[in-house]
Design a protein around this motif. Structure first.
Motif, PDB file in Angstrom:
ATOM      1  N   VAL A  17      -4.493  -8.388   7.552  1.00 26.28           N
ATOM      2  CA  VAL A  17      -4.716  -9.820   7.768  1.00 26.28           C
ATOM      3  C   VAL A  17      -5.373 -10.443   6.531  1.00 26.28           C
ATOM      4  O   VAL A  17      -4.985 -11.524   6.094  1.00 26.28           O
ATOM      5  CB  VAL A  17      -5.574 -10.048   9.030  1.00 26.28           C
ATOM      6  CG1 VAL A  17      -6.045 -11.477   9.142  1.00 26.28           C
ATOM      7  CG2 VAL A  17      -4.809  -9.645  10.272  1.00 26.28           C
ATOM      8  N   GLN A  18      -6.357  -9.757   5.969  1.00 29.01           N
ATOM      9  CA  GLN A  18      -7.013 -10.263   4.768  1.00 29.01           C
ATOM     10  C   GLN A  18      -6.060 -10.243   3.571  1.00 29.01           C
ATOM     11  O   GLN A  18      -6.056 -11.161   2.757  1.00 29.01           O
ATOM     12  CB  GLN A  18      -8.254  -9.436   4.451  1.00 29.01           C
ATOM     13  CG  GLN A  18      -9.385  -9.665   5.404  1.00 29.01           C
ATOM     14  CD  GLN A  18     -10.642  -8.921   4.985  1.00 29.01           C
ATOM     15  OE1 GLN A  18     -10.769  -8.432   3.874  1.00 29.01           O
ATOM     16  NE2 GLN A  18     -11.587  -8.830   5.911  1.00 29.01           N
ATOM     17  N   ARG A  19      -5.250  -9.218   3.487  1.00 25.63           N
ATOM     18  CA  ARG A  19      -4.290  -9.110   2.386  1.00 25.63           C
ATOM     19  C   ARG A  19      -3.264 -10.250   2.448  1.00 25.63           C
ATOM     20  O   ARG A  19      -2.911 -10.849   1.434  1.00 25.63           O
ATOM     21  CB  ARG A  19      -3.600  -7.752   2.439  1.00 25.63           C
ATOM     22  CG  ARG A  19      -2.856  -7.404   1.198  1.00 25.63           C
ATOM     23  CD  ARG A  19      -2.461  -5.949   1.245  1.00 25.63           C
ATOM     24  NE  ARG A  19      -1.628  -5.619   0.125  1.00 25.63           N
ATOM     25  CZ  ARG A  19      -1.361  -4.411  -0.275  1.00 25.63           C
ATOM     26  NH1 ARG A  19      -1.878  -3.381   0.368  1.00 25.63           N
ATOM     27  NH2 ARG A  19      -0.589  -4.190  -1.294  1.00 25.63           N
ATOM     28  N   GLU A  20      -2.807 -10.571   3.641  1.00 23.45           N
ATOM     29  CA  GLU A  20      -1.867 -11.688   3.818  1.00 23.45           C
ATOM     30  C   GLU A  20      -2.521 -13.022   3.468  1.00 23.45           C
ATOM     31  O   GLU A  20      -1.899 -13.884   2.843  1.00 23.45           O
ATOM     32  CB  GLU A  20      -1.340 -11.704   5.250  1.00 23.45           C
ATOM     33  CG  GLU A  20      -0.392 -10.554   5.546  1.00 23.45           C
ATOM     34  CD  GLU A  20      -0.070 -10.419   7.028  1.00 23.45           C
ATOM     35  OE1 GLU A  20      -0.324 -11.360   7.804  1.00 23.45           O
ATOM     36  OE2 GLU A  20       0.443  -9.344   7.401  1.00 23.45           O
ATOM     37  N   ALA A  21      -3.778 -13.201   3.846  1.00 22.15           N
ATOM     38  CA  ALA A  21      -4.503 -14.430   3.504  1.00 22.15           C
ATOM     39  C   ALA A  21      -4.675 -14.536   1.986  1.00 22.15           C
ATOM     40  O   ALA A  21      -4.560 -15.628   1.416  1.00 22.15           O
ATOM     41  CB  ALA A  21      -5.864 -14.452   4.200  1.00 22.15           C
ATOM     42  N   TRP A  22      -4.926 -13.403   1.339  1.00 21.72           N
ATOM     43  CA  TRP A  22      -5.091 -13.374  -0.111  1.00 21.72           C
ATOM     44  C   TRP A  22      -3.793 -13.768  -0.815  1.00 21.72           C
ATOM     45  O   TRP A  22      -3.801 -14.620  -1.699  1.00 21.72           O
ATOM     46  CB  TRP A  22      -5.552 -11.970  -0.515  1.00 21.72           C
ATOM     47  CG  TRP A  22      -5.799 -11.748  -1.966  1.00 21.72           C
ATOM     48  CD1 TRP A  22      -6.805 -12.277  -2.720  1.00 21.72           C
ATOM     49  CD2 TRP A  22      -5.034 -10.917  -2.831  1.00 21.72           C
ATOM     50  NE1 TRP A  22      -6.704 -11.809  -4.016  1.00 21.72           N
ATOM     51  CE2 TRP A  22      -5.635 -10.971  -4.099  1.00 21.72           C
ATOM     52  CE3 TRP A  22      -3.913 -10.120  -2.656  1.00 21.72           C
ATOM     53  CZ2 TRP A  22      -5.140 -10.266  -5.196  1.00 21.72           C
ATOM     54  CZ3 TRP A  22      -3.423  -9.410  -3.739  1.00 21.72           C
ATOM     55  CH2 TRP A  22      -4.036  -9.492  -4.993  1.00 21.72           C
ATOM     56  N   THR A  23      -2.671 -13.187  -0.414  1.00 19.50           N
ATOM     57  CA  THR A  23      -1.404 -13.518  -1.070  1.00 19.50           C
ATOM     58  C   THR A  23      -0.986 -14.967  -0.774  1.00 19.50           C
ATOM     59  O   THR A  23      -0.446 -15.641  -1.645  1.00 19.50           O
ATOM     60  CB  THR A  23      -0.273 -12.538  -0.703  1.00 19.50           C
ATOM     61  OG1 THR A  23      -0.099 -12.513   0.710  1.00 19.50           O
ATOM     62  CG2 THR A  23      -0.574 -11.136  -1.208  1.00 19.50           C
ATOM     63  N   ALA A  24      -1.271 -15.458   0.417  1.00 15.23           N
ATOM     64  CA  ALA A  24      -0.982 -16.860   0.728  1.00 15.23           C
ATOM     65  C   ALA A  24      -1.831 -17.776  -0.152  1.00 15.23           C
ATOM     66  O   ALA A  24      -1.358 -18.809  -0.633  1.00 15.23           O
ATOM     67  CB  ALA A  24      -1.238 -17.141   2.211  1.00 15.23           C
TER      68      ALA A  24
END
Length: 101
Positions: A17-24
């Motif tokens: 979830v954090q990784r997806e927020a980072w790439t977004a």
């Protein structure tokens, strides 16, 4: 023109979830930070023993524009994901001719 390249070796427990927020968040920076000409990023696809997990490549008009980027309100929150979830982060900034694709 200055090319800014950053490599990340993530900790194994970097939450998805954090990784997806980072790439977004990386995607949101395109076209919104003064002096940032281009931004590309993505995960390593070969996964060799010496490879890092993720790369960011950004082109800037000048070194001064990298300073703007480093403290910009769209960039600052991303550090809260990348720093604690990385084992190692490497970067290099080098000059390239303006006509380089």
């Amino acid at each position: 023109m200055i090319r800014h390249a950053v490599l990340f070796k993530f900790k194994p427990d970097f939450p998805a979830v954090q990784r997806e927020a980072w790439t977004a968040g990386l995607d949101r920076m395109r076209g919104r930070i003064p002096g940032l000409i281009a931004l590309t990023h993505g995960p390593d696809v070969i996964r060799s023993e010496r490879a890092f997990d993720y790369a960011i490549v950004a082109d800037f008009e000048s070194v001064a524009d990298i300073e703007v980027y480093n403290t910009h309100p769209l960039h600052e929150p991303l550090k809260e994901y990348s720093f604690p979830n990385s084992e190692q982060i490497l970067s290099v900034d080098f000059e390239i001719p303006k006509d380089t694709p």
